[in-house]
Design an enzyme around this catalytic site. Structure first.
Site, PDB file in Angstrom:
ATOM      1  N   LYS A  73       0.846  -1.207  -0.040  1.00  0.00           N
ATOM      2  CA  LYS A  73      -0.073  -0.094   0.011  1.00  0.00           C
ATOM      3  C   LYS A  73       0.927   1.278   0.059  1.00  0.00           C
ATOM      4  O   LYS A  73       2.006   1.265   0.393  1.00  0.00           O
ATOM      5  CB  LYS A  73      -0.935  -0.083   1.327  1.00  0.00           C
ATOM      6  CG  LYS A  73      -2.019   0.955   1.477  1.00  0.00           C
ATOM      7  CD  LYS A  73      -2.881   0.752   2.487  1.00  0.00           C
ATOM      8  CE  LYS A  73      -3.846   1.782   2.719  1.00  0.00           C
ATOM      9  NZ  LYS A  73      -4.810   1.463   3.914  1.00  0.00           N
ATOM     10  N   SER A 148      -9.582   1.474   3.075  1.00  0.00           N
ATOM     11  CA  SER A 148      -8.793   2.317   2.182  1.00  0.00           C
ATOM     12  C   SER A 148      -7.796   1.365   1.330  1.00  0.00           C
ATOM     13  O   SER A 148      -7.006   2.100   0.561  1.00  0.00           O
ATOM     14  CB  SER A 148      -8.045   3.438   2.936  1.00  0.00           C
ATOM     15  OG  SER A 148      -7.230   2.874   3.706  1.00  0.00           O
ATOM     16  N   SER A 172      -9.853  -0.973   7.233  1.00  0.00           N
ATOM     17  CA  SER A 172      -9.228  -0.758   5.980  1.00  0.00           C
ATOM     18  C   SER A 172      -8.585  -1.883   5.332  1.00  0.00           C
ATOM     19  O   SER A 172      -8.060  -1.690   4.100  1.00  0.00           O
ATOM     20  CB  SER A 172      -8.272   0.677   5.811  1.00  0.00           C
ATOM     21  OG  SER A 172      -9.118   1.769   6.065  1.00  0.00           O
TER      22      SER A 172
END
Lengths: 466, 92
Positions: A73, A148, A172
């Protein structure tokens, strides 16, 4: 192909790491329309693959995850590579060091092929709040992948990589795992070092893996876990591994179902309840629970996370860090840089967090929220005297259409209503694919006792068979 | 506290953000809606007996190694183990 199977083939010499990595890069390029990746790193990945192949050829240990392509990420630091947290504020920023979790994966032979898209600074539940464009759900490109950790979930679901790193503050990692039909783990708070993770809410943030199998999630977490002198909140006690070699049994497992999370009006109720009935038929015991403290979890999370975010993001001033919008004075420069740099959702949360901490309100909101948080933790700990695992839906719905909630923040926040409790309390929580709703994947969330990832990973293997 | 345009501007200044005039009203409505959703916090009972501890306690009692134990090849310590700050050169 699962990570462990790939690593086994590379270690045996039956597959070259270079071929594995080239395959992942080809898939990533072919599926660029998904918007899963912000930045691909073919040169770095091929160089690392050659190093792994050289170790194998020299009969030296290439690591437990030898040759496994992974994605990370964009809020996880990797020295020499871009680090933007999907924010134009950090456009052009390069990491100067590597996150501890990533160093440990690389030490075991894992190879980063790229950085994945996300909601800006980890603030979002759909994958639509990135400065670099939205990510799409591989199961249906007209639907959101969740957030997210949107890109990481999409990359694993699309079969580009078997392991991707996400970060989980209020769900997330788990929520996009549910929306995309993959496994997502938020370990016990402190299990994985936060050194090298751009902070959103420091008492909640945890790096976690997204994978296609429970076994891969277990091994990836075990590799990353461990105390770190660079993170004073990292746990000293080692992680207990689940038994990934012998198929576990559901017999005798006491599964708690809080009535606050199992409303029959929820669309996901029927398919997930069917999954639980299947477990019951295999010997598990379903135990109804009453946890009224769960009703306060979302407001507590909104206050705590936004307050901590307001504090953590204060460092982004456009002078020391971030793209600078020069004005006549320092104060005007900072304000202009932050206003131009942060997207609408980040600004919304900064305003809420600053409001919660402002004079005259902090006692009413922030301190009250923290006290309610302790009460929630105590209630869940008490529940574990009667049950082994607590289960809830991961999300109250399946992936929704793109653009349908972007102008309705309150409804957007409701997507995390079931994932925020273990984030607040620190308990480990796992989302496993457990059925479909109108053709879209949905997940079941397993919450385990503190520091007991093994319990939820074992039950996850019972449910998924892998 | 009612959330009006004045409140939004005040909070934005604290957060070091600029809210354009044409969107202040919308932000005020949005914040008011979000804050109203937090009203359930006011209904939570029996909080006085709980001391706020925002970071979840770890089961282990050990703390992270002290700073002095970090590997640092440039570190100089005296006999008590304290860091020795190199003397500054006097400016000419």
């Amino acid at each position: 192909m699962d990570a462990l199977v790939t690593a086994g083939a590379v270690r045996m010499g039956s597959r070259r790491a270079l071929d594995v990595v080239n395959g992942a890069l080809r898939r990533a390029e072919a599926m660029a329309d998904l918007g899963a990746f912000i930045h691909l790193m073919p040169e770095h990945a091929r160089k690392r693959a050659l190093e792994v192949d050289a170790l194998v050829a020299a009969n030296r240990n290439p690591g437990r995850l030898a040759g496994v392509p992974i994605a990370i990420k964009d809020n996880i630091a990797h020295a020499g590579h871009p680090l933007t947290a999907a924010s134009r504020f950090l456009d052009g920023n390069t990491a100067t060091y590597t996150a501890t979790a990533l160093r440990r994966l690389e030490a075991q032979g894992a190879i980063v092929i790229g950085r994945t898209n996300m909601d800006e600074f980890g603030m979002g539940s759909s994958g639509e709040y990135s400065s670099w464009g939205a990510t799409r759900n591989p199961a249906n490109p007209e639907r959101v992948p969740g957030g997210s950790s949107s890109g990481s979930a999409a990359a694993v679901a699309a079969g580009i990589v078997p392991i991707a790193l996400g970060s989980d503050t209020g769900g997330s990692t788990r929520q996009p795992a549910s929306f995309c039909g993959v496994v997502g783990l938020k370990p016990t708070y402190g299990r994985i070092s936060r050194h090298g993770l751009i902070a959103f809410a420091s008492s909640l943030d945890q790096i976690g893996p997204l994978t296609r199998s429970i076994r891969d999630a277990a091994v990836a977490t075990a590799v990353m876990a461990g105390t770190d002198p660079l993170d004073s909140t990292s746990l000293q006690a080692p992680m207990n591994m689940p038994n990934i070699a012998t198929p576990p049994s559901a017999k005798g497992i006491r599964i708690g179902m809080p009535r606050q999370t199992w409303s029959e009006e929820m669309p996901v109720h029927a398919p997930l309840t069917e999954c639980l009935r299947n477990l019951e038929s295999r010997g598990a015991v379903l135990v109804p629970l009453d946890l009224p403290a769960l009703d306060t979890a979302l407001p507590v999370y909104c206050v705590v996370s936004s307050a901590e975010a307001a504090s953590n993001l204060a460092r982004f001033d456009g002078i020391r860090i971030g793209v600078c919008q020069t004005r006549d004075t320092v104060s005007e420069t900072v304000i202009a840089s932050r206003t131009e740099g942060f997207g609408p959702e980040v600004q919304r949360r900064l305003l809420l967090g600053t409001y919660a901490l402002s004079e005259g309100l902090s006692a009413q909101l922030y301190r009250r929220a923290n006290a309610a948080r302790i009460a929630l933790r105590n209630a869940i700990d008490r529940a574990f005297s009667s049950v082994d695992v607590i289960v809830t839906p991961t999300a109250p719905c399946a992936a929704f259409p793109m653009g349908s909630r972007i102008d309705d923040p309150l409804t957007m926040y409701q997507t995390d209503i079931f994932t925020v409790p273990p984030s607040l309390t620190g308990h480990p929580a796992l989302s496993v694919p457990a059925g479909t709703l109108d053709g879209m994947p949905i997940g079941l969330q397993l919450i385990g006792p503190n520091e007991d990832e093994a319990s939820i990973l074992n039950l996850g293997m019972v449910i998924t068979g892998r | 506290m009612a959330i009006d345009s004045h409140t939004v501007r005040r909070i934005a200044a604290l957060a070091r953000l600029d809210i354009p005039d044409e969107t202040v009203g919308h932000r005020a409505n949005e914040m008011a809606t979000l804050v109203a959703s937090l009203d359930t916090l006011g209904e939570v009972k029996d909080l006085d007996t709980i001391s706020p501890n925002p970071v979840p306690r770890r089961l282990d009692e050990e703390r992270a190694p002290p700073l002095g134990s970090f590997p640092d090849p440039n570190r100089v310590v005296d006999t008590s183990g304290a860091l020795v700050v190199p003397p500054m050169k006097k400016p000419r």
